[in-house]
Design a protein around this motif. Structure first.
Motif, PDB file in Angstrom:
ATOM      1  N   GLN A   3      37.131  27.119  45.054  1.00 36.39           N
ATOM      2  CA  GLN A   3      36.887  28.542  45.322  1.00 36.39           C
ATOM      3  C   GLN A   3      37.959  29.122  46.232  1.00 36.39           C
ATOM      4  O   GLN A   3      38.435  30.232  46.024  1.00 36.39           O
ATOM      5  N   SER A  10      44.150  34.744  43.794  1.00 39.66           N
ATOM      6  CA  SER A  10      43.793  36.118  43.452  1.00 39.66           C
ATOM      7  C   SER A  10      44.340  37.089  44.494  1.00 39.66           C
ATOM      8  O   SER A  10      44.917  38.125  44.156  1.00 39.66           O
ATOM      9  N   LEU A  13      48.157  37.504  44.027  1.00 39.91           N
ATOM     10  CA  LEU A  13      48.463  38.403  42.904  1.00 39.91           C
ATOM     11  C   LEU A  13      48.175  39.858  43.280  1.00 39.91           C
ATOM     12  O   LEU A  13      48.940  40.766  42.948  1.00 39.91           O
ATOM     13  N   ALA A  50      45.326  48.459  36.016  1.00 45.04           N
ATOM     14  CA  ALA A  50      44.327  47.519  36.538  1.00 45.04           C
ATOM     15  C   ALA A  50      43.015  47.630  35.759  1.00 45.04           C
ATOM     16  O   ALA A  50      42.393  46.625  35.410  1.00 45.04           O
ATOM     17  N   VAL A  53      43.283  45.911  32.221  1.00 48.06           N
ATOM     18  CA  VAL A  53      43.142  44.446  32.261  1.00 48.06           C
ATOM     19  C   VAL A  53      41.684  44.061  32.522  1.00 48.06           C
ATOM     20  O   VAL A  53      41.129  43.171  31.877  1.00 48.06           O
ATOM     21  N   MET A  54      41.052  44.773  33.467  1.00 45.04           N
ATOM     22  CA  MET A  54      39.672  44.418  33.813  1.00 45.04           C
ATOM     23  C   MET A  54      38.675  44.783  32.710  1.00 45.04           C
ATOM     24  O   MET A  54      37.660  44.100  32.535  1.00 45.04           O
ATOM     25  N   THR A  57      38.710  41.983  30.558  1.00 47.20           N
ATOM     26  CA  THR A  57      38.116  40.840  31.259  1.00 47.20           C
ATOM     27  C   THR A  57      36.581  40.882  31.213  1.00 47.20           C
ATOM     28  O   THR A  57      35.933  39.847  31.068  1.00 47.20           O
TER      29      THR A  57
ATOM     30  N   GLY B  13      44.982  44.021  38.208  1.00 52.59           N
ATOM     31  CA  GLY B  13      43.938  43.708  37.239  1.00 52.59           C
ATOM     32  C   GLY B  13      43.814  42.205  37.004  1.00 52.59           C
ATOM     33  O   GLY B  13      42.709  41.665  36.938  1.00 52.59           O
ATOM     34  N   LEU B  14      44.953  41.512  36.911  1.00 54.46           N
ATOM     35  CA  LEU B  14      44.935  40.053  36.723  1.00 54.46           C
ATOM     36  C   LEU B  14      44.298  39.363  37.927  1.00 54.46           C
ATOM     37  O   LEU B  14      43.551  38.387  37.787  1.00 54.46           O
ATOM     38  N   ALA B  15      44.604  39.876  39.129  1.00 50.85           N
ATOM     39  CA  ALA B  15      44.025  39.311  40.348  1.00 50.85           C
ATOM     40  C   ALA B  15      42.498  39.419  40.308  1.00 50.85           C
ATOM     41  O   ALA B  15      41.781  38.446  40.580  1.00 50.85           O
ATOM     42  N   ALA B  16      42.011  40.595  39.931  1.00 48.39           N
ATOM     43  CA  ALA B  16      40.563  40.819  39.870  1.00 48.39           C
ATOM     44  C   ALA B  16      39.944  39.975  38.753  1.00 48.39           C
ATOM     45  O   ALA B  16      38.830  39.447  38.899  1.00 48.39           O
ATOM     46  N   ALA B  17      40.687  39.808  37.631  1.00 46.08           N
ATOM     47  CA  ALA B  17      40.193  39.001  36.508  1.00 46.08           C
ATOM     48  C   ALA B  17      40.051  37.537  36.925  1.00 46.08           C
ATOM     49  O   ALA B  17      39.069  36.866  36.592  1.00 46.08           O
ATOM     50  N   LEU B  18      41.032  37.048  37.667  1.00 44.61           N
ATOM     51  CA  LEU B  18      41.004  35.653  38.127  1.00 44.61           C
ATOM     52  C   LEU B  18      39.786  35.398  39.026  1.00 44.61           C
ATOM     53  O   LEU B  18      39.086  34.390  38.869  1.00 44.61           O
ATOM     54  N   LEU B  19      39.522  36.321  39.933  1.00 47.97           N
ATOM     55  CA  LEU B  19      38.387  36.124  40.843  1.00 47.97           C
ATOM     56  C   LEU B  19      37.059  36.224  40.082  1.00 47.97           C
ATOM     57  O   LEU B  19      36.123  35.479  40.350  1.00 47.97           O
ATOM     58  N   LEU B  20      37.006  37.132  39.095  1.00 48.56           N
ATOM     59  CA  LEU B  20      35.764  37.296  38.321  1.00 48.56           C
ATOM     60  C   LEU B  20      35.500  36.076  37.446  1.00 48.56           C
ATOM     61  O   LEU B  20      34.410  35.490  37.482  1.00 48.56           O
ATOM     62  N   LEU B  21      36.490  35.678  36.654  1.00 55.66           N
ATOM     63  CA  LEU B  21      36.261  34.576  35.713  1.00 55.66           C
ATOM     64  C   LEU B  21      36.302  33.218  36.393  1.00 55.66           C
ATOM     65  O   LEU B  21      35.695  32.261  35.912  1.00 55.66           O
ATOM     66  N   GLY B  22      37.025  33.113  37.517  1.00 53.81           N
ATOM     67  CA  GLY B  22      37.092  31.840  38.233  1.00 53.81           C
ATOM     68  C   GLY B  22      35.926  31.631  39.174  1.00 53.81           C
ATOM     69  O   GLY B  22      35.286  30.586  39.152  1.00 53.81           O
ATOM     70  N   SER B  23      35.648  32.636  39.996  1.00 49.67           N
ATOM     71  CA  SER B  23      34.622  32.480  41.033  1.00 49.67           C
ATOM     72  C   SER B  23      33.364  33.303  40.790  1.00 49.67           C
ATOM     73  O   SER B  23      32.389  33.169  41.527  1.00 49.67           O
TER      74      SER B  23
END
Lengths: 136, 139
Positions: A3, A10, A13, A50, A53-54, A57, B13-23
């Motif tokens: 985590q 994250s 980035l 942003a 991308v989200m 996602t 957006g990638l940063a937020a995607a990583l936190l959402l899908l990872g954590s």
């Protein structure tokens, strides 16, 4: 541990994105809000990129039973729209307009303008503390 | 600079995607900051909140030193920084989010709360800047 690594990656980035976008310049952010003056559209492109991308996602998230490195998704519920949401967002907009800073860029700008960004961040934390103390 | 804005936005957006899908968490900076300072009990674990904030500074430092120096023009007045900071801190907690949590994560999720919050803080910010300019507080 995993985590913490995800969070570090994250955050990195996120900070890189903010720095490239120009949003760590309070004057440019203020320029976006200055629609009657010399309007700067950059923030709309940042937000658009942003959100795009989200949006993709969330479609992936919908198909996942749980996150890759945690036991469950822990997301805010879509509660009612109430006066706290409206008053809080209105206040946030006032502070954002006065200083040209929201929380992310304020933290990131600590590396280039430690004094000014530091004053903003300390004041912001105090504002958060006052909110918690008043339980509004 | 629309192109830099778009590239930066994609990375955010990638940063937020990583936190959402990872954590499984929302990348909302006001919430993460409150969590790091133990002003909030929900969200990331305490160490993860600190790691996220450390990463944010690290990412900015990396771009600043390796790609291009960050331009940063701050308001000339300490009073604006103090007042702006305090109001942003109070308002983001009361409204449960800021530009990242409501603006990026919530809007893309089509959350009505976040869409209303985002429209509200952008409108409020625009009115504030217009009034500040009229009152001579512009910079």
């Amino acid at each position: 541990m995993r985590q913490a690594i995800i969070s570090l990656a994250s955050g990195t980035l996120f900070g890189a994105g903010l720095a490239i976008s120009g949003m760590m310049d309070p004057k440019r952010v203020r320029g976006f809000l200055d629609i009657l003056g010399d309007w700067d559209p950059t923030l709309a492109f940042v937000m658009g990129g942003a959100v795009a991308v989200m949006a993709a996602t969330w479609l992936v998230q919908n198909r996942m039973a749980k996150p890759a490195f945690a036991d469950s998704f822990n997301l805010p519920g879509t509660r009612m729209i109430d006066h706290k949401l409206i008053t809080g967002a209105s206040l946030f907009g006032i502070g954002w307009g006065l200083a040209g800073l929201c929380p992310g860029p304020a933290f990131g700008a600590l590396i280039v303008e430690p004094m000014s960004a530091g004053i903003f961040v300390v004041s912001m934390v105090m504002g958060m503390g006052i909110h918690r103390a008043t339980k509004l | 600079m629309p192109l830099e804005g778009l590239i930066g936005g994609l990375l955010i957006g990638l940063a937020a995607a990583l936190l959402l899908l990872g954590s499984g968490r929302i990348a909302g900076i006001s919430g993460i900051a409150a969590r790091a300072l133990t002003l909030s009990k929900s969200g990331l674990s305490l160490p993860s909140a600190w790691m996220f904030l450390a990463g944010l500074l690290l990412g900015a430092l990396g771009i600043h030193s390796l790609v291009a120096p960050i331009q940063s023009n701050f308001p000339p007045s300490t009073a604006l920084l103090v007042a702006g900071g305090a109001i942003v801190g109070f308002g983001t907690r009361m409204g449960s989010g800021c530009t990242s949590g409501h603006g990026v994560c919530g809007m893309s999720r089509l959350s009505p709360r976040s869409m209303i919050a985002t429209l509200t803080f952008i409108a409020s910010g625009m009115v504030t800047v217009a009034l500040a300019n009229m009152l001579g507080w512009g910079w």
